[in-house]
Design a protein around this motif. Structure first.
Motif, PDB file in Angstrom:
ATOM      1  N   GLN A 225     -51.405 -77.742  38.951  1.00 22.58           N
ATOM      2  CA  GLN A 225     -52.377 -76.751  39.421  1.00 22.58           C
ATOM      3  C   GLN A 225     -51.829 -75.330  39.338  1.00 22.58           C
ATOM      4  N   THR A 226     -50.532 -75.201  39.136  1.00 26.62           N
ATOM      5  CA  THR A 226     -49.912 -73.870  39.167  1.00 26.62           C
ATOM      6  C   THR A 226     -49.378 -73.414  37.817  1.00 26.62           C
ATOM      7  N   VAL A 227     -49.297 -74.319  36.828  1.00 25.83           N
ATOM      8  CA  VAL A 227     -48.781 -73.954  35.507  1.00 25.83           C
ATOM      9  C   VAL A 227     -49.727 -74.463  34.430  1.00 25.83           C
ATOM     10  N   ASP A 228     -49.638 -73.841  33.251  1.00 24.03           N
ATOM     11  CA  ASP A 228     -50.492 -74.262  32.143  1.00 24.03           C
ATOM     12  C   ASP A 228     -50.056 -75.604  31.569  1.00 24.03           C
ATOM     13  N   ASN A 229     -48.748 -75.814  31.506  1.00 23.96           N
ATOM     14  CA  ASN A 229     -48.226 -77.043  30.910  1.00 23.96           C
ATOM     15  C   ASN A 229     -47.011 -77.498  31.721  1.00 23.96           C
ATOM     16  N   VAL A 230     -47.125 -78.658  32.351  1.00 27.71           N
ATOM     17  CA  VAL A 230     -46.034 -79.175  33.172  1.00 27.71           C
ATOM     18  C   VAL A 230     -44.765 -79.355  32.352  1.00 27.71           C
ATOM     19  N   ALA A 231     -44.915 -79.691  31.073  1.00 22.15           N
ATOM     20  CA  ALA A 231     -43.753 -79.920  30.215  1.00 22.15           C
ATOM     21  C   ALA A 231     -42.937 -78.650  30.005  1.00 22.15           C
ATOM     22  N   ASP A 232     -43.514 -77.479  30.283  1.00 19.31           N
ATOM     23  CA  ASP A 232     -42.756 -76.230  30.181  1.00 19.31           C
ATOM     24  C   ASP A 232     -41.807 -76.051  31.364  1.00 19.31           C
ATOM     25  N   VAL A 233     -42.081 -76.773  32.452  1.00 17.40           N
ATOM     26  CA  VAL A 233     -41.252 -76.668  33.656  1.00 17.40           C
ATOM     27  C   VAL A 233     -40.319 -77.868  33.783  1.00 17.40           C
ATOM     28  N   LEU A 264     -45.638 -84.477  28.937  1.00 18.82           N
ATOM     29  CA  LEU A 264     -44.380 -84.701  29.641  1.00 18.82           C
ATOM     30  C   LEU A 264     -43.598 -85.823  28.966  1.00 18.82           C
ATOM     31  N   TYR A 265     -42.333 -85.564  28.667  1.00 21.12           N
ATOM     32  CA  TYR A 265     -41.479 -86.576  28.055  1.00 21.12           C
ATOM     33  C   TYR A 265     -41.015 -87.532  29.149  1.00 21.12           C
ATOM     34  N   ILE A 266     -41.257 -88.823  28.960  1.00 20.67           N
ATOM     35  CA  ILE A 266     -40.960 -89.813  29.998  1.00 20.67           C
ATOM     36  C   ILE A 266     -39.955 -90.838  29.471  1.00 20.67           C
ATOM     37  N   MET A 267     -38.835 -90.934  30.172  1.00 18.00           N
ATOM     38  CA  MET A 267     -37.828 -91.955  29.881  1.00 18.00           C
ATOM     39  C   MET A 267     -37.817 -92.969  31.016  1.00 18.00           C
ATOM     40  N   LEU A 268     -38.067 -94.234  30.708  1.00 16.24           N
ATOM     41  CA  LEU A 268     -37.944 -95.290  31.698  1.00 16.24           C
ATOM     42  C   LEU A 268     -36.484 -95.736  31.721  1.00 16.24           C
ATOM     43  N   ASN A 287     -41.930 -92.401  26.273  1.00 19.58           N
ATOM     44  CA  ASN A 287     -41.271 -91.850  25.088  1.00 19.58           C
ATOM     45  C   ASN A 287     -39.945 -92.521  24.784  1.00 19.58           C
ATOM     46  N   ASP A 288     -39.311 -93.074  25.811  1.00 17.26           N
ATOM     47  CA  ASP A 288     -37.976 -93.618  25.608  1.00 17.26           C
ATOM     48  C   ASP A 288     -37.679 -94.636  26.709  1.00 17.26           C
ATOM     49  N   PHE A 289     -36.652 -95.441  26.476  1.00 17.51           N
ATOM     50  CA  PHE A 289     -36.181 -96.409  27.458  1.00 17.51           C
ATOM     51  C   PHE A 289     -34.664 -96.486  27.385  1.00 17.51           C
ATOM     52  N   MET A 290     -34.025 -96.581  28.550  1.00 19.23           N
ATOM     53  CA  MET A 290     -32.586 -96.771  28.580  1.00 19.23           C
ATOM     54  C   MET A 290     -32.226 -97.678  29.751  1.00 19.23           C
TER      55      MET A 290
END
Length: 310
Positions: A225-233, A264-268, A287-290
Motif C-alpha cells: 500500500q505504500t510502494v509501487d513495487n514490493v520487489a524494489d524494497v 517478488l523473488y521467493i526462495m523456499l 523462484n527457487d528452492f534450497m
C-alpha cells in the motif's frame, strides 16, 4: 499400530492446499506430540542400540538400519523431560527423520496415529506455555492439546553446526549491489530464523523476520500500500514450507497471484531435503528452492539473485 507404521513412508508425499499430516506420538507421560509426516522416513520398533564414546547424553546410541548408522536421540531428554528407562527402550519406537540434509532417529514411548489437518488449525504456542522453547506450534485434537516440537532447535543443541560464512564467500560480497536491500525471512523455528538472519547480516543485508506465512503475507500487503513495487524494497523472500496459520506453499501462491506482489523473488528454504517435491515448488510458482542449512550456499545464492536483479 501396524497400519500406522506401514503407511508412513507411503504418505510422505502429501501435497495439499495448506494442509499437513501429523504423526502423533507420546513421550514419558500422557501429553500428545506431533511431527509432520513429510519429514518422517520410517517408524519402527526400537532396534538394538550400540553405545558410542563421548556421546551427547541425549543420544542413547546408534542403530544400524538399512545399511546405514543412525544416531538415536531421546526426544524426552532433548526437551527437558524424563529419559526413557534403559530397561524399557526395547519396548519403545524410533521415528526416523530427515532434517537439514541429515538422517536421525527419535526415541519415543509410543506412536499413536496419523491425522490430516489444515495449517489454519495449527497455531503458534501460547506465551508462558510449558516447554515453549521447544515448540513451534500447537493444535487441538479431540479436546486434547497436541504440541509440535521444534526439532531444529533440538538438533542445534545436540549437534551444533558451524553457521559462519567462510572468508572465501565473504570476499565475494558486492557491497554496492547489496546496499539498502532487505531480505524477508519467514520461519516458525526461532533457531532457523536466527541462523538465516545472521547469514544475511554477515553479507551486509538487512533482514525482516516473520514467524509464519500469515504474518508475512499481512506484512507484504501493508507494504504494497505504500510502494509501487514490493520487489524494489524486498530483494527476496526466504520462506520455510511448514508453518502454522499459513504454509509456505500457500504464501507463495497468494503472492504470485497478487499483482502487487507477483514480482517478488521467493526462495523456499526447508528442512524437507530428502523427500521434497520439486513439482510442487514449480506448481505454486516459487523462484527457487534450497534445503537447509548451508550458510555458504545460502549466502552465495542470495548474492547471485540480487546481482542478477540489480
Amino acid at each position: 499400530m501396524a497400519g500406522v507404521l506401514d503407511s508412513v513412508n507411503q504418505r510422505t508425499q502429501l501435497v495439499g492446499q495448506n494442509r499437513l499430516e501429523l504423526l502423533l506420538f507420546r513421550l514419558v507421560g500422557q501429553q500428545i506430540y506431533g511431527i509432520n509426516v513429510f519429514k518422517v522416513k520410517e517408524v519402527l520398533q526400537c532396534p538394538k542400540l550400540t553405545m558410542i564414546p563421548q556421546r551427547h547424553p541425549v543420544v542413547r546410541g546408534v542403530a544400524h538400519i538399512r545399511g546405514g548408522t543412525i544416531p538415536i536421540l531421546d526426544m524426552g531428554m532433548a526437551t527437558g523431560q524424563r529419559a526413557i528407562d534403559e530397561d524399557d527402550i526395547k519396548n519403545c519406537f524410533v521415528i526416523i527423520t530427515e532434517y537439514n540434509r541429515k538422517t536421525q532417529g527419535f526415541l519415543v514411548k509410543g506412536v499413536e496415529r496419523i491425522v490430516n489437518l489444515n495449517w489454519e488449525a495449527i497455531h503458534p504456542p501460547p506465551k508462558g506455555a510449558g516447554k515453549e522453547n521447544y515448540l513451534t506450534a500447537v493444535t487441538q485434537l479431540d479436546n486434547h492439546l497436541v504440541e509440535i516440537i521444534d526439532v531444529e532447535k533440538i538438533l542445534a543443541e545436540v549437534a551444533p553446526s558451524d553457521d559462519n560464512i567462510s572468508e572465501t564467500v565473504l570476499d565475494k560480497v558486492n557491497n554496492g549491489a547489496l546496499r539498502e536491500k532487505k531480505i524477508l525471512i519467514v520461519d516458525d523455528s526461532t533457531v532457523a530464523r536466527k541462523q538465516i538472519q545472521n547469514c544475511m547480516n554477515a553479507v551486509g543485508l538487512e533482514a525482516v523476520t516473520k514467524n509464519d506465512g500469515k504474518q508475512a503475507y499481512d506484512y507484504l500487503r501493508e507494504l504494497a500500500q505504500t510502494v509501487d513495487n514490493v520487489a524494489d524494497v524486498i530483494a527476496l523472500m526466504i520462506s520455510d514450507v511448514e508453518m502454522p496459520e499459513m504454509d509456505g506453499y500457500t504464501l507463495t501462491t497468494l503472492c504470485k497471484n497478487d499483482p502487487k506482489l507477483k514480482d517478488l523473488y521467493i526462495m523456499l528454504h526447508t528442512s524437507l531435503s530428502g523427500v521434497f517435491n520439486r513439482a510442487m515448488v514449480e506448481k505454486v510458482g516459487a523462484n527457487d528452492f534450497m534445503a537447509k542449512f548451508s550458510p555458504d550456499e545460502l549466502a552465495e545464492r542470495v548474492m547471485e539473485v540480487i546481482d542478477a536483479r540489480s
